[in-house]
Design a protein around this motif. Structure first.
Motif, PDB file in Angstrom:
ATOM      1  N   ASP A  54     -25.134  18.959 -39.043  1.00  0.00           N
ATOM      2  CA  ASP A  54     -24.002  19.945 -39.978  1.00  0.00           C
ATOM      3  C   ASP A  54     -23.320  19.001 -40.279  1.00  0.00           C
ATOM      4  O   ASP A  54     -22.036  19.896 -39.812  1.00  0.00           O
ATOM      5  N   GLU A 107     -21.259  19.225 -43.348  1.00  0.00           N
ATOM      6  CA  GLU A 107     -20.175  20.773 -43.368  1.00  0.00           C
ATOM      7  C   GLU A 107     -18.573  21.114 -42.522  1.00  0.00           C
ATOM      8  O   GLU A 107     -17.569  20.793 -42.409  1.00  0.00           O
ATOM      9  N   GLN A 108     -19.578  21.207 -41.500  1.00  0.00           N
ATOM     10  CA  GLN A 108     -18.887  22.012 -40.076  1.00  0.00           C
ATOM     11  C   GLN A 108     -18.139  21.096 -39.558  1.00  0.00           C
ATOM     12  O   GLN A 108     -17.108  21.463 -39.173  1.00  0.00           O
ATOM     13  N   PHE A 109     -18.422  20.091 -39.328  1.00  0.00           N
ATOM     14  CA  PHE A 109     -17.599  19.147 -38.740  1.00  0.00           C
ATOM     15  C   PHE A 109     -16.516  18.568 -39.647  1.00  0.00           C
ATOM     16  O   PHE A 109     -15.503  18.749 -39.491  1.00  0.00           O
ATOM     17  N   GLY A 167     -14.707  19.706 -41.801  1.00  0.00           N
ATOM     18  CA  GLY A 167     -13.986  21.517 -41.567  1.00  0.00           C
ATOM     19  C   GLY A 167     -13.210  21.287 -40.255  1.00  0.00           C
ATOM     20  O   GLY A 167     -12.203  21.637 -40.082  1.00  0.00           O
ATOM     21  N   LEU A 168     -14.318  20.443 -38.761  1.00  0.00           N
ATOM     22  CA  LEU A 168     -13.101  21.170 -37.912  1.00  0.00           C
ATOM     23  C   LEU A 168     -11.863  20.284 -38.235  1.00  0.00           C
ATOM     24  O   LEU A 168     -10.648  20.062 -37.489  1.00  0.00           O
ATOM     25  N   SER A 174      -9.699  20.217 -40.404  1.00  0.00           N
ATOM     26  CA  SER A 174      -8.556  21.898 -40.145  1.00  0.00           C
ATOM     27  C   SER A 174      -7.796  20.536 -38.754  1.00  0.00           C
ATOM     28  O   SER A 174      -6.558  20.874 -38.637  1.00  0.00           O
ATOM     29  N   SER A 212     -18.200  22.492 -49.580  1.00  0.00           N
ATOM     30  CA  SER A 212     -17.954  24.030 -50.295  1.00  0.00           C
ATOM     31  C   SER A 212     -16.616  23.604 -50.925  1.00  0.00           C
ATOM     32  O   SER A 212     -15.894  22.525 -51.150  1.00  0.00           O
TER      33      SER A 212
END
Length: 145
Positions: free
Chosen positions: A70, A72-74, A76-77, A80, A117
């Motif tokens: 995943d 994109e999730q990583f 994103g974190l 952040s 995204s």
């Protein structure tokens, strides 16, 4: 357990014409894997000597990615975490520097689709961080990101 479609490595690379490497580390609260300040003697990533001096400062930190697919999730974190240093990145870019999140993507299958995204792209853009990808096919040997 479902088989992973890909593995990935993510690093942050920074270049600047004059900013000292220790300033970058302090601003981000991260330890570089490889770094050097402008004018310092050149060194290999393992610390061996190279001829000449650094023409610019450079800094690279590798993030510890989870064992999942995943990306994109990583990312994103990770973004952040970097957003806490927004003033640093604004100054870095305004003063001639460059920042890039580099992704080494190691495919376990031949055909994989991955989307980043618009929101994540916008957040990177707001920081002045580009996204770079090196993609390795399933039959290629592992490379370092």
């Amino acid at each position: 357990m479902e088989e992973l479609r890909y593995r990935y490595k993510v690093s942050l690379a920074i270049r600047h014409p004059s900013m000292p490497e220790d300033h970058i580390s302090a601003a981000l609260g991260l330890v570089p894997e490889h770094s050097g300040s402008v004018g310092a003697e050149r060194r290999t990533p393992k610390g061996g000597p190279l001829p000449g001096v650094n023409k610019a400062s450079f800094w690279r930190h590798s993030f510890v990615a989870p064992s999942d697919d995943d990306l994109e999730q990583f990312l994103g974190l990770t973004v952040s975490q970097l957003e806490a240093a927004t003033p640093f990145f604004k100054n870095l870019i305004a003063s001639g520097g460059y920042a890039r999140l580099f992704v080494g993507l190691f495919l376990e299958r031949e055909n994989i689709g991955i989307e980043i995204s618009p929101d994540l792209q916008s957040r990177c853009s707001q920081l002045g961080i580009s996204l770079g990808f090196d993609i390795y096919g399933p039959d290629q040997p592992d490379g370092a990101a």
